[in-house]
Design a protein around this motif. Structure first.
Motif, PDB file in Angstrom:
ATOM      1  N   UNK A 195       9.124  26.082 -33.882  1.00 30.30           N
ATOM      2  CA  UNK A 195       9.205  24.766 -33.268  1.00 30.30           C
ATOM      3  C   UNK A 195       8.058  24.586 -32.278  1.00 30.30           C
ATOM      4  N   UNK A 196       7.448  23.404 -32.304  1.00 29.82           N
ATOM      5  CA  UNK A 196       6.363  23.076 -31.384  1.00 29.82           C
ATOM      6  C   UNK A 196       6.328  21.559 -31.243  1.00 29.82           C
ATOM      7  N   UNK A 197       5.283  21.051 -30.572  1.00 28.44           N
ATOM      8  CA  UNK A 197       5.154  19.596 -30.463  1.00 28.44           C
ATOM      9  C   UNK A 197       4.895  18.975 -31.830  1.00 28.44           C
ATOM     10  N   UNK A 198       4.235  19.717 -32.704  1.00 27.07           N
ATOM     11  CA  UNK A 198       3.881  19.220 -34.027  1.00 27.07           C
ATOM     12  C   UNK A 198       4.969  19.490 -35.061  1.00 27.07           C
ATOM     13  N   UNK A 199       5.671  20.611 -34.936  1.00 26.01           N
ATOM     14  CA  UNK A 199       6.652  21.043 -35.936  1.00 26.01           C
ATOM     15  C   UNK A 199       8.052  21.080 -35.331  1.00 26.01           C
ATOM     16  N   UNK A 200       9.006  20.462 -36.059  1.00 27.78           N
ATOM     17  CA  UNK A 200      10.415  20.513 -35.656  1.00 27.78           C
ATOM     18  C   UNK A 200      11.213  21.131 -36.796  1.00 27.78           C
ATOM     19  N   UNK A 201      11.898  22.232 -36.509  1.00 24.10           N
ATOM     20  CA  UNK A 201      12.722  22.908 -37.500  1.00 24.10           C
ATOM     21  C   UNK A 201      14.178  22.627 -37.180  1.00 24.10           C
ATOM     22  N   UNK A 202      14.917  22.139 -38.175  1.00 22.43           N
ATOM     23  CA  UNK A 202      16.330  21.830 -38.018  1.00 22.43           C
ATOM     24  C   UNK A 202      17.131  22.845 -38.821  1.00 22.43           C
ATOM     25  N   UNK A 203      18.078  23.517 -38.158  1.00 26.16           N
ATOM     26  CA  UNK A 203      18.945  24.507 -38.824  1.00 26.16           C
ATOM     27  C   UNK A 203      19.975  23.779 -39.680  1.00 26.16           C
ATOM     28  N   UNK A 204      20.481  24.474 -40.675  1.00 33.10           N
ATOM     29  CA  UNK A 204      21.522  23.924 -41.536  1.00 33.10           C
ATOM     30  C   UNK A 204      22.843  23.916 -40.776  1.00 33.10           C
ATOM     31  N   UNK A 205      23.565  22.822 -40.947  1.00 36.42           N
ATOM     32  CA  UNK A 205      24.906  22.729 -40.373  1.00 36.42           C
ATOM     33  C   UNK A 205      25.849  22.211 -41.467  1.00 36.42           C
ATOM     34  N   UNK A 206      27.100  21.965 -41.097  1.00 38.88           N
ATOM     35  CA  UNK A 206      28.063  21.465 -42.084  1.00 38.88           C
ATOM     36  C   UNK A 206      27.655  20.103 -42.643  1.00 38.88           C
ATOM     37  N   UNK A 207      27.001  19.280 -41.817  1.00 44.96           N
ATOM     38  CA  UNK A 207      26.669  17.917 -42.238  1.00 44.96           C
ATOM     39  C   UNK A 207      25.189  17.726 -42.563  1.00 44.96           C
ATOM     40  N   UNK A 208      24.337  18.656 -42.148  1.00 36.35           N
ATOM     41  CA  UNK A 208      22.892  18.496 -42.353  1.00 36.35           C
ATOM     42  C   UNK A 208      22.295  19.678 -43.111  1.00 36.35           C
ATOM     43  N   UNK A 209      21.321  19.392 -43.950  1.00 28.83           N
ATOM     44  CA  UNK A 209      20.555  20.449 -44.598  1.00 28.83           C
ATOM     45  C   UNK A 209      19.461  20.916 -43.649  1.00 28.83           C
ATOM     46  N   UNK A 210      19.002  22.131 -43.850  1.00 29.99           N
ATOM     47  CA  UNK A 210      17.896  22.644 -43.060  1.00 29.99           C
ATOM     48  C   UNK A 210      16.649  21.853 -43.424  1.00 29.99           C
ATOM     49  N   UNK A 211      15.764  21.642 -42.444  1.00 24.66           N
ATOM     50  CA  UNK A 211      14.549  20.879 -42.722  1.00 24.66           C
ATOM     51  C   UNK A 211      13.445  21.265 -41.759  1.00 24.66           C
ATOM     52  N   UNK A 212      12.236  20.877 -42.136  1.00 28.20           N
ATOM     53  CA  UNK A 212      11.080  21.014 -41.260  1.00 28.20           C
ATOM     54  C   UNK A 212      10.399  19.650 -41.225  1.00 28.20           C
ATOM     55  N   UNK A 213      10.016  19.234 -40.036  1.00 26.73           N
ATOM     56  CA  UNK A 213       9.304  17.975 -39.856  1.00 26.73           C
ATOM     57  C   UNK A 213       7.939  18.296 -39.272  1.00 26.73           C
ATOM     58  N   UNK A 214       6.900  17.805 -39.920  1.00 22.07           N
ATOM     59  CA  UNK A 214       5.532  18.002 -39.449  1.00 22.07           C
ATOM     60  C   UNK A 214       5.000  16.639 -39.028  1.00 22.07           C
ATOM     61  N   UNK A 215       4.674  16.513 -37.753  1.00 19.60           N
ATOM     62  CA  UNK A 215       4.206  15.237 -37.208  1.00 19.60           C
ATOM     63  C   UNK A 215       2.685  15.182 -37.186  1.00 19.60           C
ATOM     64  N   UNK A 216       2.151  13.985 -37.311  1.00 14.38           N
ATOM     65  CA  UNK A 216       0.702  13.736 -37.254  1.00 14.38           C
ATOM     66  C   UNK A 216      -0.056  14.735 -38.130  1.00 14.38           C
ATOM     67  N   UNK A 217       0.221  14.674 -39.415  1.00 12.27           N
ATOM     68  CA  UNK A 217      -0.347  15.611 -40.381  1.00 12.27           C
ATOM     69  C   UNK A 217      -1.871  15.528 -40.387  1.00 12.27           C
ATOM     70  N   UNK A 218      -2.511  16.694 -40.420  1.00 10.36           N
ATOM     71  CA  UNK A 218      -3.977  16.814 -40.488  1.00 10.36           C
ATOM     72  C   UNK A 218      -4.350  17.439 -41.829  1.00 10.36           C
ATOM     73  N   UNK A 219      -5.629  17.396 -42.156  1.00 11.56           N
ATOM     74  CA  UNK A 219      -6.128  18.009 -43.395  1.00 11.56           C
ATOM     75  C   UNK A 219      -5.777  19.504 -43.423  1.00 11.56           C
ATOM     76  N   UNK A 220      -5.833  20.165 -42.271  1.00 14.25           N
ATOM     77  CA  UNK A 220      -5.556  21.600 -42.186  1.00 14.25           C
ATOM     78  C   UNK A 220      -4.098  21.940 -42.509  1.00 14.25           C
ATOM     79  N   UNK A 221      -3.207  20.949 -42.478  1.00 10.92           N
ATOM     80  CA  UNK A 221      -1.788  21.181 -42.749  1.00 10.92           C
ATOM     81  C   UNK A 221      -1.479  21.272 -44.238  1.00 10.92           C
ATOM     82  N   UNK A 222      -2.445  20.944 -45.097  1.00 14.45           N
ATOM     83  CA  UNK A 222      -2.165  20.995 -46.538  1.00 14.45           C
ATOM     84  C   UNK A 222      -1.896  22.441 -46.961  1.00 14.45           C
TER      85      UNK A 222
END
Length: 184
Positions: free
Chosen positions: A68-95
């Motif tokens: 987890x950072x300012x750019x990346x948000x990791x969400x753990x799996x729970x009963x109601x939500x699937x696990x996920x990763x969110x990448x904000x302000x994507x750059x070419x280097x993120x590919x």
């Protein structure tokens, strides 16, 4: 008492065998975005009721775990939500390819492609340059066909004829080089 133990043992075996057949999916499998956008990738187990700890990796080396950072948000799996990763302000280097690891099981991976924004004027200019190049190629092709039609009977080529075609080819290649350097 014996029936209770036998039933409990059978239930435990069924539970363990069902747990071994769990599959892991990542949604979407491919994402294509422009720079500056936000991307969300989900990690979904086939058995949704299973508690899980998720880890995310970029690339197939699995050495660099994403945190987890300012750019990346990791969400753990729970009963109601699937696990996920969110990448904000994507750059070419993120590919690259992102993998989730849920309870020690690796997902199939999601490929992220990032393209940079191009100014419409630059796109228009490149298109015009390509049109000019195609026109010059067609002109050169027509010139070569016309020259060869006149010389249908094989004759030794004249030096002047070879020189004229050579100069024309040199001129076209110089124009192409100039166009690529000014646009590219």
């Amino acid at each position: 008492m014996h029936y209770f133990l036998l039933g409990s043992s059978v239930m435990a075996l069924i539970y363990l065998s069902a747990e071994g057949n769990i599959q892991l999916f990542q949604k979407p499998r491919f994402v294509g975005v422009k720079t500056g956008q936000t991307v969300k990738i989900y990690c979904v187990p086939s058995n949704l009721s299973l508690p899980a700890h998720v880890e995310w990796f970029k690339g197939q080396s699995y050495k660099d775990q994403l945190k987890n950072s300012q750019k990346i948000t990791i969400t753990e799996k729970s009963d109601k939500l699937n696990a996920s990763i969110t990448i904000k302000k994507v750059e070419i280097e993120d590919r690259g390819t992102y993998f989730c690891k849920l309870n020690g099981m690796l997902g199939p991976g999601t490929e992220l492609q990032v393209s940079r924004y191009s100014e419409p004027q630059a796109i228009f200019m490149r298109s015009r340059v390509k049109d000019v190049i195609i026109f010059l190629q067609a002109l050169l092709l027509i010139l070569c066909i016309v020259e060869n039609k006149e010389d249908a009977i094989y004759e030794e080529p004249e030096d002047a004829h070879i020189y004229a075609v050579s100069v024309l080819l040199h001129l076209v290649s110089s124009l192409l080089s100039l166009c690529w350097f000014t646009v590219g």
